[in-house]
Motif scaffolding. Structure first.
Motif, mmCIF file in Angstrom:
data_model
loop_
_atom_site.group_PDB
_atom_site.id
_atom_site.type_symbol
_atom_site.label_atom_id
_atom_site.label_comp_id
_atom_site.label_asym_id
_atom_site.label_seq_id
_atom_site.Cartn_x
_atom_site.Cartn_y
_atom_site.Cartn_z
ATOM 1 N N MET A 24 0.846 -1.183 0.000
ATOM 2 C CA MET A 24 0.000 0.000 0.000
ATOM 3 C C MET A 24 0.886 1.238 0.000
ATOM 4 O O MET A 24 1.682 1.429 0.941
ATOM 5 C CB MET A 24 -0.919 0.005 1.228
ATOM 6 N N ASN A 25 0.765 2.047 -1.026
ATOM 7 C CA ASN A 25 1.551 3.274 -1.164
ATOM 8 C C ASN A 25 0.628 4.489 -1.220
ATOM 9 O O ASN A 25 -0.570 4.353 -1.453
ATOM 10 C CB ASN A 25 2.406 3.205 -2.429
ATOM 11 N N SER A 26 1.209 5.654 -1.046
ATOM 12 C CA SER A 26 0.451 6.914 -1.092
ATOM 13 C C SER A 26 -0.807 6.829 -0.236
ATOM 14 O O SER A 26 -1.905 7.184 -0.672
ATOM 15 C CB SER A 26 0.085 7.251 -2.541
ATOM 16 N N LEU A 27 -0.641 6.353 0.971
ATOM 17 C CA LEU A 27 -1.785 6.118 1.844
ATOM 18 C C LEU A 27 -2.480 7.418 2.222
ATOM 19 O O LEU A 27 -1.834 8.472 2.379
ATOM 20 C CB LEU A 27 -1.346 5.371 3.093
ATOM 21 N N LYS A 28 -3.802 7.324 2.343
ATOM 22 C CA LYS A 28 -4.651 8.453 2.675
ATOM 23 C C LYS A 28 -5.411 8.153 3.967
ATOM 24 O O LYS A 28 -5.617 6.984 4.301
ATOM 25 C CB LYS A 28 -5.665 8.692 1.564
ATOM 26 N N PRO A 29 -5.880 9.180 4.652
ATOM 27 C CA PRO A 29 -6.689 8.924 5.859
ATOM 28 C C PRO A 29 -7.896 8.033 5.579
ATOM 29 O O PRO A 29 -8.290 7.246 6.443
ATOM 30 C CB PRO A 29 -7.108 10.336 6.288
ATOM 31 N N ASP A 30 -8.468 8.123 4.373
ATOM 32 C CA ASP A 30 -9.617 7.273 4.016
ATOM 33 C C ASP A 30 -9.255 5.796 3.914
ATOM 34 O O ASP A 30 -10.148 4.951 3.836
ATOM 35 C CB ASP A 30 -10.213 7.715 2.679
ATOM 36 N N ASP A 31 -7.968 5.485 3.893
ATOM 37 C CA ASP A 31 -7.552 4.078 3.862
ATOM 38 C C ASP A 31 -7.563 3.449 5.260
ATOM 39 O O ASP A 31 -7.327 2.245 5.394
ATOM 40 C CB ASP A 31 -6.144 3.944 3.272
ATOM 41 N N THR A 32 -7.807 4.254 6.273
ATOM 42 C CA THR A 32 -7.857 3.749 7.637
ATOM 43 C C THR A 32 -8.982 2.725 7.780
ATOM 44 O O THR A 32 -10.137 3.003 7.459
ATOM 45 C CB THR A 32 -8.079 4.900 8.628
ATOM 46 N N ALA A 33 -8.622 1.533 8.227
ATOM 47 C CA ALA A 33 -9.589 0.433 8.333
ATOM 48 C C ALA A 33 -8.895 -0.779 8.926
ATOM 49 O O ALA A 33 -7.662 -0.813 9.039
ATOM 50 C CB ALA A 33 -10.148 0.076 6.960
ATOM 51 N N VAL A 34 -9.697 -1.772 9.270
ATOM 52 C CA VAL A 34 -9.148 -3.095 9.553
ATOM 53 C C VAL A 34 -9.115 -3.849 8.224
ATOM 54 O O VAL A 34 -10.124 -3.896 7.508
ATOM 55 C CB VAL A 34 -10.001 -3.858 10.578
ATOM 56 N N TYR A 35 -7.968 -4.399 7.904
ATOM 57 C CA TYR A 35 -7.776 -5.110 6.644
ATOM 58 C C TYR A 35 -7.806 -6.615 6.893
ATOM 59 O O TYR A 35 -7.116 -7.112 7.787
ATOM 60 C CB TYR A 35 -6.454 -4.698 6.003
ATOM 61 N N TYR A 36 -8.609 -7.302 6.067
ATOM 62 C CA TYR A 36 -8.817 -8.733 6.229
ATOM 63 C C TYR A 36 -8.381 -9.490 4.982
ATOM 64 O O TYR A 36 -8.610 -9.043 3.848
ATOM 65 C CB TYR A 36 -10.293 -9.045 6.461
ATOM 66 N N CYS A 37 -7.835 -10.651 5.196
ATOM 67 C CA CYS A 37 -7.473 -11.581 4.134
ATOM 68 C C CYS A 37 -8.585 -12.643 4.043
ATOM 69 O O CYS A 37 -9.122 -13.075 5.072
ATOM 70 C CB CYS A 37 -6.141 -12.231 4.511
ATOM 71 N N LYS A 38 -8.898 -13.044 2.826
ATOM 72 C CA LYS A 38 -9.966 -14.029 2.612
ATOM 73 C C LYS A 38 -9.532 -15.019 1.548
ATOM 74 O O LYS A 38 -8.909 -14.651 0.540
ATOM 75 C CB LYS A 38 -11.241 -13.318 2.167
ATOM 76 N N VAL A 39 -9.903 -16.291 1.754
ATOM 77 C CA VAL A 39 -9.696 -17.321 0.740
ATOM 78 C C VAL A 39 -11.048 -17.800 0.277
ATOM 79 O O VAL A 39 -11.974 -17.978 1.077
ATOM 80 C CB VAL A 39 -8.844 -18.500 1.272
ATOM 81 N N GLY A 40 -11.165 -18.007 -1.035
ATOM 82 C CA GLY A 40 -12.392 -18.564 -1.595
ATOM 83 C C GLY A 40 -13.308 -17.516 -2.189
ATOM 84 O O GLY A 40 -13.054 -16.308 -2.119
ATOM 85 N N ARG A 41 -14.374 -18.028 -2.798
ATOM 86 C CA ARG A 41 -15.351 -17.169 -3.463
ATOM 87 C C ARG A 41 -16.680 -17.262 -2.739
ATOM 88 O O ARG A 41 -17.078 -18.343 -2.274
ATOM 89 C CB ARG A 41 -15.580 -17.654 -4.899
ATOM 90 N N ASP A 42 -17.408 -16.136 -2.680
ATOM 91 C CA ASP A 42 -18.752 -16.134 -2.110
ATOM 92 C C ASP A 42 -19.632 -17.119 -2.869
ATOM 93 O O ASP A 42 -19.553 -17.216 -4.094
ATOM 94 C CB ASP A 42 -19.355 -14.733 -2.176
ATOM 95 N N GLY A 43 -20.438 -17.839 -2.137
ATOM 96 C CA GLY A 43 -21.321 -18.822 -2.742
ATOM 97 C C GLY A 43 -20.744 -20.226 -2.761
ATOM 98 O O GLY A 43 -21.456 -21.181 -3.054
ATOM 99 N N TYR A 44 -19.459 -20.340 -2.447
ATOM 100 C CA TYR A 44 -18.823 -21.646 -2.357
ATOM 101 C C TYR A 44 -18.631 -22.004 -0.887
ATOM 102 O O TYR A 44 -18.595 -21.131 -0.019
ATOM 103 C CB TYR A 44 -17.472 -21.631 -3.079
#
Length: 118
Positions: free
Chosen positions: A83-103
């Motif tokens: 993540m580069n050129s970060l902005k205040p709007d990028d403030t969040a909890v970031y989550y990693c996910k495996v798989g596709r919705d519906g599976y």
């Protein structure tokens, strides 16, 4: 047992950079779609970036295009979000996910906090 463990979050000034990591266990990255999501306070969780099982197909949310880069190292079973050129709007909890919705095979990590503030 499937596990996703994120790390690399923290406090950074606007314009700064961070690299998030997601170490996967219990499956192999080259078999599944991997994604990064984020959730800011009071907002819905939103998709940030995806990388296909082969690594050939990558997609980004418009809000991060040109600033964030998703990648993976199959040998280390790790997915990254640069993540580069970060902005205040990028403030969040970031989550990693495996798989596709519906599976049936869908799993989430516990999240890592990113705060962009001066």
């Amino acid at each position: 047992q499937v596990q996703l463990v994120e790390s690399g979050g923290g406090l950074v000034q606007p314009g700064g950079s961070l690299r998030l990591s997601c170490v996967a266990s219990g499956f192999t990255l080259n078999s599944y779609l991997m994604s990064w999501y984020r959730q800011a306070p009071g907002k819905q969780r939103e998709l940030v970036a995806t990388i296909s099982a082969t690594g050939r197909n990558i997609n980004y949310a418009d809000s991060v295009k040109g600033r964030f880069t998703i990648s993976k190292d199959n040998a280390k079973n790790t997915v990254y979000l640069e993540m580069n050129s970060l902005k205040p709007d990028d403030t969040a909890v970031y989550y990693c996910k495996v798989g596709r919705d519906g599976y049936t095979f869908v799993h989430w990590g516990q999240g890592t906090q990113v705060t962009v503030s001066s």
